[in-house]
Design an enzyme around this catalytic site. Structure first.
Site, PDB file in Angstrom:
ATOM      1  CG  LEU A 153       6.117  15.330   1.846  1.00 40.13           C
ATOM      2  CD1 LEU A 153       6.908  14.638   2.961  1.00 40.13           C
ATOM      3  CD2 LEU A 153       7.081  16.134   0.968  1.00 40.13           C
ATOM      4  CB  SER A 172       3.693  10.840  -4.737  1.00 44.95           C
ATOM      5  OG  SER A 172       2.307  10.944  -4.884  1.00 44.95           O
ATOM      6  CB  VAL A 173       2.724  16.407  -3.138  1.00 43.46           C
ATOM      7  CG1 VAL A 173       4.120  16.477  -2.569  1.00 43.46           C
ATOM      8  CG2 VAL A 173       2.697  16.905  -4.581  1.00 43.46           C
ATOM      9  CG  ASP A 231      -1.756  -1.243   1.337  1.00 38.32           C
ATOM     10  OD1 ASP A 231      -2.250  -1.699   0.303  1.00 38.32           O
ATOM     11  OD2 ASP A 231      -1.864  -1.767   2.461  1.00 38.32           O
ATOM     12  N   GLY A 282      -4.075  -4.439  -4.404  1.00 33.62           N
ATOM     13  CA  GLY A 282      -5.088  -3.521  -4.897  1.00 33.62           C
ATOM     14  C   GLY A 282      -4.398  -2.196  -5.135  1.00 33.62           C
ATOM     15  CG  HIS A 283      -2.435  -1.726  -8.354  1.00 38.91           C
ATOM     16  ND1 HIS A 283      -1.795  -2.912  -8.079  1.00 38.91           N
ATOM     17  CD2 HIS A 283      -3.005  -1.883  -9.556  1.00 38.91           C
ATOM     18  CE1 HIS A 283      -1.969  -3.735  -9.075  1.00 38.91           C
ATOM     19  NE2 HIS A 283      -2.695  -3.143  -9.983  1.00 38.91           N
ATOM     20  CB  THR A 284      -6.306   3.522  -6.014  1.00 42.22           C
ATOM     21  OG1 THR A 284      -6.779   2.634  -5.015  1.00 42.22           O
ATOM     22  CG2 THR A 284      -7.433   4.424  -6.475  1.00 42.22           C
ATOM     23  N   PRO A 319      -9.323  -0.802   7.892  1.00 40.85           N
ATOM     24  CG  PRO A 319      -9.986  -0.307  10.071  1.00 40.85           C
ATOM     25  CD  PRO A 319     -10.285  -1.201   8.908  1.00 40.85           C
ATOM     26  CD  GLN A 354       0.940  -8.947  -2.324  1.00 46.04           C
ATOM     27  OE1 GLN A 354       1.763  -9.607  -2.915  1.00 46.04           O
ATOM     28  NE2 GLN A 354      -0.278  -8.767  -2.776  1.00 46.04           N
ATOM     29  N   GLY A 365       1.552   3.050  -2.451  1.00 47.60           N
ATOM     30  CA  GLY A 365       1.179   3.946  -3.553  1.00 47.60           C
ATOM     31  C   GLY A 365       1.890   3.558  -4.840  1.00 47.60           C
ATOM     32  CE  LYS A 366       3.372  -2.398  -4.480  1.00 52.66           C
ATOM     33  NZ  LYS A 366       2.927  -2.227  -3.106  1.00 52.66           N
ATOM     34  N   GLY A 367       0.749   1.857  -7.305  1.00 46.25           N
ATOM     35  CA  GLY A 367      -0.108   1.959  -8.482  1.00 46.25           C
ATOM     36  C   GLY A 367       0.117   3.250  -9.236  1.00 46.25           C
ATOM     37  CE  LYS A 368       1.237  10.378  -8.198  1.00 44.94           C
ATOM     38  NZ  LYS A 368       1.114  11.621  -7.476  1.00 44.94           N
TER      39      LYS A 368
HETATM   40  P1  IMP Z   1      -2.603 -12.825   1.924  1.00 42.55           P
HETATM   41  O1  IMP Z   1      -1.651 -12.292   0.935  1.00 42.55           O
HETATM   42  O2  IMP Z   1      -4.044 -12.612   1.566  1.00 42.55           O
HETATM   43  O3  IMP Z   1      -2.308 -14.263   2.283  1.00 42.55           O
HETATM   44  O4  IMP Z   1      -2.406 -11.994   3.303  1.00 42.55           O
HETATM   45  C1  IMP Z   1      -1.224 -12.103   4.066  1.00 42.55           C
HETATM   46  C2  IMP Z   1      -0.847 -10.774   4.661  1.00 42.55           C
HETATM   47  O5  IMP Z   1      -0.450  -9.890   3.632  1.00 42.55           O
HETATM   48  C3  IMP Z   1      -1.972 -10.067   5.407  1.00 42.55           C
HETATM   49  O6  IMP Z   1      -1.401  -9.339   6.492  1.00 42.55           O
HETATM   50  C4  IMP Z   1      -2.507  -9.100   4.371  1.00 42.55           C
HETATM   51  O7  IMP Z   1      -3.142  -7.991   4.976  1.00 42.55           O
HETATM   52  C5  IMP Z   1      -1.226  -8.698   3.683  1.00 42.55           C
HETATM   53  N1  IMP Z   1      -1.422  -8.253   2.297  1.00 42.55           N
HETATM   54  C6  IMP Z   1      -1.638  -9.007   1.210  1.00 42.55           C
HETATM   55  N2  IMP Z   1      -1.720  -8.248   0.112  1.00 42.55           N
HETATM   56  C7  IMP Z   1      -1.553  -6.990   0.506  1.00 42.55           C
HETATM   57  C8  IMP Z   1      -1.499  -5.738  -0.206  1.00 42.55           C
HETATM   58  O8  IMP Z   1      -1.611  -5.650  -1.424  1.00 42.55           O
HETATM   59  N3  IMP Z   1      -1.283  -4.639   0.566  1.00 42.55           N
HETATM   60  C9  IMP Z   1      -1.110  -4.710   1.908  1.00 42.55           C
HETATM   61  N4  IMP Z   1      -1.142  -5.834   2.592  1.00 42.55           N
HETATM   62  C10 IMP Z   1      -1.354  -6.974   1.896  1.00 42.55           C
END
Ligand code: IMP
Length: 430
Positions: A334, A415-416, A15, A42-44, A306, A226, A17-20
């Site tokens: 930032l 990135s701002v 998370d 998940g990348h927005t 969250p 990840q 911010g790799k997507g952007k």
């Molecule tokens: P899994 O990849 O679904 O097996 O989850 C294992 C751990 O990796 C958990 O703590 C998830 O919250 C975390 N995780 C998996 N994918 C992401 C991601 O894209 N961003 C942030 N945490 C992730």
């Protein structure tokens, strides 16, 4: 001179911010490929009025001249993939002849998802906090040589046999240990053959395809999902994902040799976040944490959970630099820190009376460490529309320069804001 090939990785727990950033850098890369993970990511990506969340397809897909690939190291839920491809078609993005999947990628099956969720329940308080998307069990089957690969979706007998074999042990677990419904291969086979038909046009051997394109003079950006500390070997085990997320894995995840890579860029937030369970030395549990969470909209883009928030951690980033062989870094969000009176940077951890400059080796030590902070003065005002480093408030510049100094890694981009244009480039990457 040949064009540069780069790997982009998350430097924290995902998370970042790799997507952007990948979307932004894609303008200088002919090919964007993913090498691990699945729809746990998940990348927005925001472009004008358009805000899209991708879980599987590489972020570069919006740049319509680019080739996007899911490498052999990625695990694919065909239903999710087809949904994303449909969304892209609906908004007029052409994917024909520019989106490909390795025939060696493994398929996430419904029993993997059920196993993922049931196992978490069984773990109780020791749960990992997975995304429940079946990622772990799919990689387990891959290593146990029980996996279904994309290439297996075209032969009814072979597919049936493989599903039945994979279910032998799992159905026993479902019935006798996990208290879940069992699966019958008869109920799965038609659907997965149909998925095969729908994705057939996209199949390639990612290794030969990419190597040939590089020989022809094209370049590649390998996009990590990840983050470094969710890596199954190098992360905060056991609170990790089930794949290798670090840059080294980018190569095996598409079938490329190490000699082809020129730069490795790490993406880090200007603070730290983590979703799910597990160690997080600089976590802020009180008001400061929720302040950052609300301002930074720190809620999972896939699960809506969250995110836990905390201060920037130098130990983490130094370790990420080493593990990935990084040559540069991008600092995102930032702007979220604007308005804070004081900002802390964690410069080490106190353990048994002395300061250590690395992550603890033993799980037990995580409970004992106390972060050591360097306090930095904050800055006021909106910085999201600032276009040059020198126009940033002086204290935010000092903050960035301090991070550069303490990590020994140059900052290429800051990135701002969410928009592509809300970006300050300090040193070009390509
Ligand atoms: P899994 O990849 O679904 O097996 O989850 C294992 C751990 O990796 C958990 O703590 C998830 O919250 C975390 N995780 C998996 N994918 C992401 C991601 O894209 N961003 C942030 N945490 C992730």
């Amino acid at each position: 001179m040949r064009k540069k090939n780069i790997v982009v990785v998350g430097f924290q727990w995902g998370d970042e911010g790799k997507g952007k950033i990948v979307d932004l850098l894609a303008k200088d890369a002919d090919i964007v490929a993913r090498y691990q993970g699945g729809n746990n990511a998940g990348h927005t990506v925001v472009s004008g009025d358009l805000s899209l969340v991708f879980r599987l397809v590489p972020s570069g897909i919006l740049n319509d001249k680019k080739i996007c690939i899911l490498g052999n190291g990625v695990v694919i839920d065909p239903m999710v993939l087809l949904e994303e491809l449909n969304t892209l078609r609906e908004i007029g993005i052409n994917i024909k002849d520019r989106f490909f999947i390795s025939y060696k990628s493994h398929i996430i099956m419904p029993y993997h998802k059920r196993l993922d969720i049931a196992r978490e329940r069984l773990r109780g308080a020791g749960m990992i906090g997975t995304t429940g998307r079946g990622i772990g069990p799919t990689y387990e089957d891959k290593v146990a040589r029980l996996g279904i690969r994309v290439a297996d979706l075209f032969d009814r007998d072979l597919l049936y046999e493989k599903i039945a074999l994979s279910l032998k042990e799992k159905n026993y677990l479902f019935k006798n240990i996990l208290g879940e419904e069992v699966f019958n291969p008869d109920d799965l086979i038609e659907k997965y053959l149909e998925y095969g038909t729908k994705i057939k046009e996209f199949l390639i051997d990612s290794s030969s395809y990419i190597n040939k394109k590089l020989e022809d003079g094209l370049n590649i950006m390998l996009e990590g999902a990840q983050g470094t500390f969710l890596d199954v070997d190098h992360g905060t085990y056991p609170y990790v994902t089930s794949s290798n997320t670090v840059a080294g894995s980018a190569l095996s995840g598409v079938g490329l040799g190490p000699t082809k890579i020129d730069e490795v860029i790490g993406i880090t937030k200007a603070y730290t976040t983590r979703v799910g369970e597990g160690y997080f030395p600089t976590e802020l549990k009180g008001k400061a944490g929720s302040l950052i969470r609300d301002k930074g909209e720190e809620f999972g883009s896939v699960t809506g959970r969250p995110r836990r928030c905390g201060w920037f951690d130098i130990n983490l980033i130094k370790e990420a630099k080493r593990l990935n062989g990084a040559t540069g870094m991008v600092i995102t969000k930032l702007d979220v820190l604007s308005g804070l009176e004081k900002i802390n940077i964690c410069t080490g951890y106190m353990l048994n009376g002395s300061v250590i400059d690395h992550l603890p080796y033993s799980v037990a030590d995580y409970k004992k460490i106390i972060p050591v902070y360097k306090e930095m003065p904050g800055w006021e005002g909106e910085i999201s529309n600032i276009k040059s480093f020198n126009d940033l408030p002086v204290n935010s510049r000092k903050y960035i320069l301090k991070i550069e100094e303490l990590t020994g890694l140059p900052v290429n981009i800051i990135s701002v804001g969410k928009e592509r244009t809300q970006t300050i480039t300090l040193k070009s990457i390509f």
